[in-house]
Scaffold this active site. Structure first.
Site, PDB file in Angstrom:
ATOM      1  CB  SER A 295      20.645  38.052  94.528  1.00 35.08           C
ATOM      2  OG  SER A 295      21.000  39.066  95.455  1.00 35.08           O
ATOM      3  CG  ASP A 296      18.941  43.234  90.569  1.00 36.27           C
ATOM      4  OD1 ASP A 296      19.685  44.142  90.987  1.00 36.27           O
ATOM      5  OD2 ASP A 296      18.319  43.318  89.493  1.00 36.27           O
TER       6      ASP A 296
END
Length: 610
Positions: A295-296
């Site tokens: 994920s970011d």
């Protein structure tokens, strides 16, 4: 019991990687597994103290380096110190260090670092301007060698978002407005970093931001709540997938979904890291990606950045608790959570029966396999003493400087008294802004005012609006047009003396007045002043062609559709525009006024314009 005193099958390099992974996985505690599934952030300037707590207590062993170093050896020694801590902890799982781009001119703690000791190249837009896959692969191979020399084994790039919304702040790191061109270049990027076969000499690539972060509502950035919506008014969702399909086909090892939440599509209106149809059905099943999804940064919990609290980028799921966000992300298909260290959320969910340990095993296998294939268990340390001679070598720096020059785009080159403005001839008195007479070299006389000059040379930057202080100020969004007073000032100089304007296009500037009044107009995508000097004196030849349209007005930008390429009405210059200049010493100028040379994927352009 530690690997330092007892040999285990996972330590035997002669065994197949799958067998080693299974052996180590069988020995890991729940805490070990949870730690592997978080990709933390470590500010280089704070030394090894923060790393020690995260490694020993939280068992995290993936870290993104924040901040620039002045010497490669410092970074290599810091890396080795962290690896020694990891070797003494638990089962001795080595650390994987990652980084955002650090070979160009971006200085944003959330997106990229200045080159420092590394060789310095243009931003990705510069490679798009040249459109040469071989040049992209050369850069990636150089960056791979420099990363490995200091212990960095994962690149949080390439960024293959299609730059269809010109106001967006992240465009400089993309390959521009054409998805076809981005797809042409990304394979070379992945090959340069990973090699033909992923192994001990590789740096893993994390291609981002799936499924394409370009079409942001009004060009705002989803690091912030006002930029959370990603929109497709032109129904052009699939266009933005083209570079990701190419990256998957090229073997990228990792993929990062963006923060944004799709609005008005068939998909759930939640951030892409929480979006099961995006990550499982589209990325895994349709595109066939079997690698790591990370994920970011900061999607679960609120975080302190430069003394200011920013909310979690949990767009569309703000109402959920951090634990519920974690469970939704894992169910969507995320293997690793970026920028967080809240391992207790994961271990607590398993112990409460909300999450199976088998689900952790699915992701941990991939993460361990990556470390084994990179050879980190056998060779976790680097030769710190050699780092300063391996990073930023004369050869690497020369290659970066050459690419800065190649990427320059000549937009206009008007005749003055029947002679093209560029290349310049020696002997002129010059008024300078943004460079010095020393940058130009001998033969030019710097004067203090335009009125005393034969020629003016100005270096400008694309305008932007300040959205806030601190971290927010690093994101250049909003208005692309020069302020009226700046237009008046520059126009007055142009009227007083023939003027060469060089503009750094980190975004597509609105510049009809500059194009009208400048004697010559150049664009760069990250360059030193001496690169400009070489171009305007004919010591180097600009090869760049615009990687996007340059709009005529902000009204045209505001009326365009965020997801559609080439959608602003009547741009000043079209994608692919660029003029030619002779090299120094050429017998004739030929078509000095410029023959347009199209970029790959640029023709027939009309067939792809709305």
């Amino acid at each position: 019991m530690t690997p330092a005193t007892t040999r285990y099958p996972y330590q035997d390099a002669a065994l197949p990687v799958g067998q080693r992974v299974q052996d180590l996985l069988s020995r890991l505690s729940l805490e070990d597994k949870a730690g592997l599934m978080f990709h933390g952030a470590l500010p280089f300037a704070l030394g090894t103290g923060p790393a020690e707590e995260l490694i020993r207590e939280r068992r995290i062993n993936h870290f993104n380096i924040i901040g620039a170093a002045t010497q490669a050896r410092e970074l290599a020694e810091w890396h080795n110190s962290i690896q020694r801590i990891a070797a003494e902890t638990g089962w001795g799982i080595p650390v994987t260090l990652s980084t955002d781009p650090r070979h160009a001119y971006t200085d944003n703690p959330g997106t990229g670092a200045l080159a420092g000791p590394f060789s310095q190249w243009p931003e990705a837009l510069g490679f798009a301007a040249v459109g040469d896959p071989d040049a992209v692969e050369e850069f990636a191979d150089v960056a791979r060698q420099e990363y490995r020399a200091v212990g960095i084994r994962a690149a949080l790039h390439p960024q293959v978002d299609v730059f269809t919304e010109p106001r967006w702040s992240r465009g400089a790191a993309t390959f521009g407005e054409s998805a076809e061109l981005a797809a042409d270049l990304v394979g070379a990027y992945v090959r340069g970093f990973q090699g033909e076969t992923f192994g001990t000499e590789s740096v893993s690539t994390m291609t981002k931001h799936f499924p394409g972060g370009g079409p942001q509502l009004n060009g705002e950035d989803p690091h912030f709540s006002y930029g959370r919506e990603q929109v497709y008014p032109g129904g052009n969702f699939d266009y933005h997938l083209l570079p990701f399909r190419a990256a998957v086909d090229a073997g990228t090892r990792q993929v990062m979904p963006y923060y944004g939440m799709p609005v008005g599509t068939e998909y759930e209106e939640v951030g892409f890291a929480f979006n099961k149809r995006i990550l499982t059905e589209l990325l895994r099943e349709e595109l066939g990606f079997g690698g790591i999804v990370c994920s970011d940064w900061g999607i679960l919990t609120d975080g302190d950045i430069f003394g200011r609290v920013f909310p979690a980028r949990a767009w569309g799921v703000e109402h959920l608790t951090p634990e519920e966000r974690l469970l939704k992300a894992l169910d969507a298909g995320v293997d690793q959570i970026g920028g967080e260290s809240c391992v207790e959320l994961m271990t607590g969910a398993v112990r409460a029966g909300k999450l199976s340990e088998h689900r952790l095993d699915v992701s941990v296998r991939k993460l361990l396999e990556e470390k084994f294939l990179l050879g980190l268990f056998e060779n976790p340390l680097v030769d710190a003493a050699a780092a300063d001679t391996s990073v930023g070598t004369p050869q690497f720096r020369a290659a970066g400087r050459a690419m800065q020059r190649r990427s320059y785009t000549l937009l206009t080159n008007k005749d003055v008294d029947g002679v093209p403005t560029l290349p310049l001839t020696e002997g002129a008195r010059v008024y300078l802004e943004g460079l010095t007479a020393g940058d130009l070299g001998p033969g030019f006389i710097a004067v203090p005012t335009p009125e005393a000059a034969d020629l003016a040379i100005l270096r400008l930057r694309t305008p932007f609006e300040v959205r806030g202080e601190g971290f927010e100020s690093f994101f250049h969004c909003g208005n692309l047009a020069f302020a009226p007073e700046e237009i008046e000032r520059v126009t007055a100089i142009c009227q007083a003396v023939p003027t060469v304007i060089d503009i750094n296009l980190e975004r597509p500037a609105v510049l009809p007045e500059l194009a009208e009044h400048a004697a010559a107009l150049l664009a760069n995508y990250g360059s030193d002043a001496d690169a400009l000097a070489d171009i305007i004196t004919g010591r180097a030849v600009p090869e760049g062609r615009l990687p996007f349209d340059l709009p005529r007005s902000m009204a045209a930008v505001e009326a365009s559709r965020e997801d559609m390429p080439f959608d602003t009405e009547d741009p000043v210059f079209r994608y692919g525009h660029g003029l030619s200049l002779p090299a120094a010493g050429d017998a004739a100028f030929g078509d000095a006024a410029g023959a347009r040379v199209p970029l790959p994927g640029a023709e027939p352009m009309a067939g792809r314009r709305p």
